[in-house]
Design a protein around this motif. Structure first.
Motif, PDB file in Angstrom:
ATOM      1  N   PRO A 161       8.253  -9.209   6.769  1.00  0.00           N
ATOM      2  CA  PRO A 161       9.212  -8.257   7.295  1.00  0.00           C
ATOM      3  C   PRO A 161       9.049  -6.935   6.585  1.00  0.00           C
ATOM      4  O   PRO A 161       8.615  -6.813   5.418  1.00  0.00           O
ATOM      5  N   LYS A 162       9.213  -5.740   7.362  1.00  0.00           N
ATOM      6  CA  LYS A 162       8.848  -4.657   6.936  1.00  0.00           C
ATOM      7  C   LYS A 162       9.638  -4.026   5.723  1.00  0.00           C
ATOM      8  O   LYS A 162       9.033  -3.484   4.803  1.00  0.00           O
ATOM      9  N   LYS A 163      10.920  -4.705   5.370  1.00  0.00           N
ATOM     10  CA  LYS A 163      11.539  -4.339   4.272  1.00  0.00           C
ATOM     11  C   LYS A 163      10.822  -4.640   2.793  1.00  0.00           C
ATOM     12  O   LYS A 163      10.938  -4.350   1.743  1.00  0.00           O
ATOM     13  N   TYR A 164       9.685  -5.512   2.961  1.00  0.00           N
ATOM     14  CA  TYR A 164       8.770  -6.034   1.825  1.00  0.00           C
ATOM     15  C   TYR A 164       7.397  -5.304   1.865  1.00  0.00           C
ATOM     16  O   TYR A 164       6.946  -5.655   0.945  1.00  0.00           O
ATOM     17  N   HIS A 165       7.270  -4.498   2.717  1.00  0.00           N
ATOM     18  CA  HIS A 165       5.786  -4.041   2.750  1.00  0.00           C
ATOM     19  C   HIS A 165       5.680  -2.886   1.467  1.00  0.00           C
ATOM     20  O   HIS A 165       4.516  -3.213   1.050  1.00  0.00           O
ATOM     21  N   LYS A 166       6.777  -2.413   0.991  1.00  0.00           N
ATOM     22  CA  LYS A 166       6.338  -1.318  -0.220  1.00  0.00           C
ATOM     23  C   LYS A 166       6.306  -2.228  -1.393  1.00  0.00           C
ATOM     24  O   LYS A 166       5.268  -2.380  -2.274  1.00  0.00           O
ATOM     25  N   LYS A 167       6.827  -3.688  -1.481  1.00  0.00           N
ATOM     26  CA  LYS A 167       6.577  -4.485  -2.576  1.00  0.00           C
ATOM     27  C   LYS A 167       5.362  -4.766  -2.601  1.00  0.00           C
ATOM     28  O   LYS A 167       4.474  -5.214  -3.604  1.00  0.00           O
ATOM     29  N   LEU A 168       4.611  -5.473  -1.512  1.00  0.00           N
ATOM     30  CA  LEU A 168       3.675  -6.077  -1.074  1.00  0.00           C
ATOM     31  C   LEU A 168       2.337  -5.047  -1.899  1.00  0.00           C
ATOM     32  O   LEU A 168       1.654  -5.411  -2.263  1.00  0.00           O
ATOM     33  N   ILE A 169       2.422  -3.840  -1.265  1.00  0.00           N
ATOM     34  CA  ILE A 169       1.552  -2.926  -1.882  1.00  0.00           C
ATOM     35  C   ILE A 169       1.620  -2.337  -3.314  1.00  0.00           C
ATOM     36  O   ILE A 169       0.587  -2.629  -4.035  1.00  0.00           O
ATOM     37  N   LEU A 170       2.805  -2.655  -3.704  1.00  0.00           N
ATOM     38  CA  LEU A 170       3.162  -2.242  -5.408  1.00  0.00           C
ATOM     39  C   LEU A 170       2.398  -3.579  -6.107  1.00  0.00           C
ATOM     40  O   LEU A 170       1.361  -3.108  -7.075  1.00  0.00           O
ATOM     41  N   TYR A 171       3.041  -4.647  -5.706  1.00  0.00           N
ATOM     42  CA  TYR A 171       2.335  -5.622  -6.455  1.00  0.00           C
ATOM     43  C   TYR A 171       1.011  -6.085  -6.322  1.00  0.00           C
ATOM     44  O   TYR A 171       0.146  -6.432  -7.311  1.00  0.00           O
ATOM     45  N   GLN A 172       0.227  -5.682  -5.222  1.00  0.00           N
ATOM     46  CA  GLN A 172      -1.288  -5.728  -5.092  1.00  0.00           C
ATOM     47  C   GLN A 172      -1.788  -4.816  -6.088  1.00  0.00           C
ATOM     48  O   GLN A 172      -2.793  -5.073  -6.770  1.00  0.00           O
ATOM     49  N   ASP A 173      -1.306  -3.579  -6.137  1.00  0.00           N
ATOM     50  CA  ASP A 173      -1.958  -2.409  -6.809  1.00  0.00           C
ATOM     51  C   ASP A 173      -1.868  -2.966  -8.419  1.00  0.00           C
ATOM     52  O   ASP A 173      -2.663  -2.553  -9.027  1.00  0.00           O
ATOM     53  N   ARG A 174      -0.644  -3.452  -8.729  1.00  0.00           N
ATOM     54  CA  ARG A 174      -0.310  -3.460 -10.134  1.00  0.00           C
ATOM     55  C   ARG A 174      -1.490  -4.666 -10.643  1.00  0.00           C
ATOM     56  O   ARG A 174      -1.965  -4.519 -11.671  1.00  0.00           O
TER      57      ARG A 174
END
Length: 555
Positions: A161-174
């Motif tokens: 879901p689009k609402k989780y895209h920012k989290k996915l990028i954030l967690y991947q980067d972390r």
């Protein structure tokens, strides 16, 4: 040694170096024991930017025995000449990271597999909640595996879901940008490295000398792995019931041969290449020593040896002595040496120093000279009586048990030679140790405890015979039954150093006569085995063996 260098590495750098074999977990590290839950907690801390502790690496060009596989993944050997980072602290964390971030499966001791690909991020969780979990809810579009997060392409991530895209990028980067703190130690010896490891793990079990030597002597090119070589030796010795020879005794043997010393620092200071080259001959000398104990002294199992350390001087002898077996004076002097060490407290303290002295005595024997000794041996019946309280771990008692075993004791009822095994000799209350005069009977006639539980009252019998046929019966009762079954019972009892049933007070249940006569018989056996010297005329102090008494033995 250079001062430790603090540095950091990213996730990708760490994982790639592990995959290339540049980071290794030395074999002296303990097994991976973290649960999958604890490993998930580590990833949770990384996602939140929490510190997870510093890794300590030892960089060296030496090749140590290291863990070769993680789960089903085989870790490669590095290029020859390349420096390797061995993990001194952080094994559990590093293995967790590798398993979680590569989604591998690790088999545990219980035979079950932990699948580290089944670790998920709960995208619904807030920062102050548990983000990384090992179970998903039914609402699967809010959970993503760590593996998919790191390796999934835009189609995999875009499917959420689009609402989780920012989290996915954030967690991947972390995860990918997290800086893992490392202290790297360079130009340190194996002794320094293992000392650092021991101090770091002060709350755990310290490294043994054997574990350090396994690491130090490992050679990939020469296919030398001390741990495997030792196991191969023990497998050979187990075929002749000498499998209880310790790794310490084996190391002491190699060290004595190479340096004449066997203290810890001497062992750790042995040259790796000399150790590897000497191993085959040292192992062969140990096997010859075992053969000699079994053949000439008729000591059928290693648990009967008064001291494990007796292997060391005898292996040294056979390393130096290139003929099949010693004869003449060498044979007599060796026998004298064995019994003088065994019938005393010789190796109960200051073992390493005494072994170094004793190889000089062995050198004299090799030169056909009788060594001198600085401790007396009293072989009198009175001394046997005063010092024969029974404990299966006492060297003096074991020496007398060796004398009993030499005569190959036979079963009271059928003349079969009693089987002696390491497994039951470990137990002081073994049913194979039979009180010839039962304890219950002796207590009824108010005999002293010191004379009841005594080596002179011990015979070696079959477990079945002891349990079913003898039990608590007094000798006049159970021996009459055996006399019916065994027409040559008198001859049988001579194999137990009971020469005359009448004189030994068997038919009259006369413990006083039995005790004295058997003491005299044991005394004669000791006299056959030692060469009396001037020092033996001195009074020998009462033995106070360094072993703990193990309590009484069975009837």
């Amino acid at each position: 040694m250079k001062l430790p260098e603090p540095q950091t590495r990213t996730f990708s750098g760490l994982i790639e170096e592990i995959k290339k074999g540049q980071i290794k977990i030395p074999q002296f590290q303990r097994d991976f024991v973290w649960t999958i839950q604890k490993s998930a907690g580590l990833i949770d801390s990384i996602l939140k930017g929490y510190p997870i502790g510093t890794f300590i690496f030892w960089r060296t060009k030496d090749r140590l025995r290291s863990i070769r596989n993680l789960g089903e993944q085989q870790l490669p050997e590095p290029q020859e000449g390349d420096a390797i980072d061995y993990v001194l602290d952080g094994q559990q964390r590093l293995t967790s990271l590798y398993a979680c971030l590569n989604g591998i499966s690790i088999r545990r001791e219980n035979g079950k597999d932990d699948d580290f690909s089944k670790i998920f991020i709960n995208l619904k969780s807030e920062e102050d909640e548990q983000i990384v979990v090992i179970e998903k809810d039914e609402e699967t579009d809010s959970f993503i595996s760590i593996l998919d997060l790191l390796e999934g392409d835009f189609t995999v991530l875009g499917a959420y879901p689009k609402k989780y895209h920012k989290k996915l990028i954030l967690y991947q980067d972390r995860i990918k940008s997290y800086q893992y703190p490392i202290i790297q130690i360079k130009d340190a010896s194996i002794s320094v490295a293992t000392e650092i490891f021991t101090r770091i793990n002060v709350g755990g079990k310290p490294l043994s000398v054997f574990e350090i030597m396994v690491a130090k002597t490992f050679d990939y090119e020469k296919d030398f792995d001390l741990s495997e070589k030792y196991q191969q030796l023990i497998e050979k010795l187990s075929r002749v019931d000498y499998e209880t020879i310790s790794d310490t005794t084996v190391l002491q043997t190699v060290s004595i041969i190479l340096s004449g010393e066997c203290k810890k620092q001497a062992i750790l200071g042995l040259d790796k290449n000399e150790f590897i080259e000497m191993w085959g001959e040292a192992a062969d000398a140990i096997e010859k020593a075992v053969w000699y104990f079994r053949s000439f002294y008729r000591i059928p199992v290693s648990q009967l040896l008064p001291y494990n350390a007796m292997i060391v001087p005898f292996a040294y002898f056979f390393f130096k002595y290139k003929k099949d077996k010693p004869t003449g004076n060498k044979q007599k002097y060796l026998r004298d040496f064995f019994w003088k060490c065994s019938l005393s407290e010789h190796y109960s303290s200051g073992l390493e120093g005494k072994l170094a002295q004793d190889v000089k005595r062995i050198d004299k024997i090799l030169a056909d000279k009788l060594p001198s000794y600085d401790w007396p041996i009293n072989s009198s019946a009175d001394f046997v009586i005063d010092n024969g309280w029974f404990s299966s771990s006492r060297s003096y008692v074991k020496a007398i048990l060796c004398i009993y075993a030499y005569h190959q004791p036979k079963s009271f009822n059928n003349e079969a030679i009693v089987e002696i095994g390491n497994s039951w000799l470990k137990r002081a209350n073994s049913k194979n140790y039979h009180h010839f005069f039962p304890k219950s009977y002796l207590k009824k006639i108010n005999e002293e405890d010191s004379k009841i539980n005594h080596i002179l009252n011990i015979t070696i019998v079959d477990d079945f015979l002891n349990k079913r046929e003898i039990g608590a019966k007094k000798p006049s009762v159970y021996m009459r039954k055996f006399k019916k079954d065994n027409p040559i019972l008198s001859e049988t009892m001579k194999t137990h150093l009971i020469d005359d049933l009448e004189e030994f007070g068997i038919w009259d249940d006369d413990y006083g006569a039995f005790f004295r006569k058997r003491a005299e018989r044991v005394s004669k056996e000791i006299d056959k085995r030692i060469i009396k010297q001037k020092i033996d005329s001195k009074e020998q102090p009462e033995l106070k063996d360094d072993y703990e008494q193990e309590g009484t033995v069975a009837e």
